[in-house]
Design a protein around this motif. Structure first.
Motif, mmCIF file in Angstrom:
data_model
loop_
_atom_site.group_PDB
_atom_site.id
_atom_site.type_symbol
_atom_site.label_atom_id
_atom_site.label_comp_id
_atom_site.label_asym_id
_atom_site.label_seq_id
_atom_site.Cartn_x
_atom_site.Cartn_y
_atom_site.Cartn_z
ATOM 1 N N ILE A 99 0.937 -1.028 -0.101
ATOM 2 C CA ILE A 99 0.075 0.038 0.013
ATOM 3 C C ILE A 99 0.841 1.177 -0.037
ATOM 4 O O ILE A 99 0.632 2.196 -0.869
ATOM 5 C CB ILE A 99 -1.083 -0.060 1.163
ATOM 6 N N ILE A 100 1.732 1.193 0.915
ATOM 7 C CA ILE A 100 2.639 2.314 0.840
ATOM 8 C C ILE A 100 3.424 2.576 -0.370
ATOM 9 O O ILE A 100 3.666 3.615 -0.855
ATOM 10 C CB ILE A 100 4.015 2.377 2.022
ATOM 11 N N SER A 103 0.684 2.696 -3.464
ATOM 12 C CA SER A 103 -0.444 3.825 -3.481
ATOM 13 C C SER A 103 0.044 5.310 -2.900
ATOM 14 O O SER A 103 -0.322 6.273 -3.504
ATOM 15 C CB SER A 103 -1.755 3.567 -2.523
ATOM 16 N N VAL A 104 0.895 5.114 -2.202
ATOM 17 C CA VAL A 104 1.549 6.533 -1.340
ATOM 18 C C VAL A 104 2.839 6.843 -2.257
ATOM 19 O O VAL A 104 2.861 8.115 -2.576
ATOM 20 C CB VAL A 104 1.965 6.316 -0.047
ATOM 21 N N LEU A 105 3.636 6.133 -2.615
ATOM 22 C CA LEU A 105 4.980 6.460 -3.181
ATOM 23 C C LEU A 105 4.674 6.166 -4.805
ATOM 24 O O LEU A 105 5.690 6.333 -5.619
ATOM 25 C CB LEU A 105 6.058 5.466 -2.696
ATOM 26 N N HIS A 106 3.632 5.668 -5.088
ATOM 27 C CA HIS A 106 3.414 5.411 -6.699
ATOM 28 C C HIS A 106 4.556 4.832 -7.498
ATOM 29 O O HIS A 106 5.121 4.976 -8.548
ATOM 30 C CB HIS A 106 3.191 6.781 -7.421
#
Length: 138
Positions: A99-100, A103-106
């Motif tokens: 997820i990190i 979704s967060v760091l792409h």
């Protein structure tokens, strides 16, 4: 030279077997993830990959890595519950990294998955060695 290899294998058999079967488990995880990631969201593909690879890992760890002998059905259930419980813990770490990373760091799904699997394999080794199969290894 052959004797030296036999001595090293005997001394480090558990670690070497874990690396071999851990690598195969990682391969199963990544292949299943890659297949299902084309059809479903990465988090669902990751969940399916986790489940299939944990089944594979339990069987290979029990039979060939730690040579676990469980004399009763109850002992098998306890061992299996412990194995799946610790793998569930590493699954949440796995999902968190995905997820990190995605979704967060792409980051790229597959690259994040490869990095994730290195961390998860190391965690699972310690869980198996210290908690799950500790009394059964010889």
């Amino acid at each position: 030279m052959g004797q030296l290899i036999k001595q090293l294998w005997h001394r480090y058999q558990s670690v070497l077997s874990y690396l071999i079967f851990g690598g195969l488990t990682t391969l199963v995880n990544i292949v299943v993830f890659g297949i299902f990631n084309h059809f479903w969201p990465y988090w669902l593909a990751n969940t399916i990959a986790w489940f299939i690879s944990v089944l594979f890992a339990y069987i290979t760890n029990k039979l060939w890595v730690f040579d676990s002998k469980t004399p009763t059905f109850q002992a098998v259930l306890i061992e299996m519950t412990s194995f799946f419980g610790f793998r569930l813990l590493s699954f949440f770490i796995d999902e968190g990294i995905m997820i990190i990373g995605v979704s967060v760091l792409h980051g790229n799904d597959l690259i994040v998955k490869l990095i994730d699997q290195i961390i998860v394999v190391l965690l699972n080794w310690f869980f198996s060695k210290l908690f799950i199969f500790k009394d059964r290894e010889h």
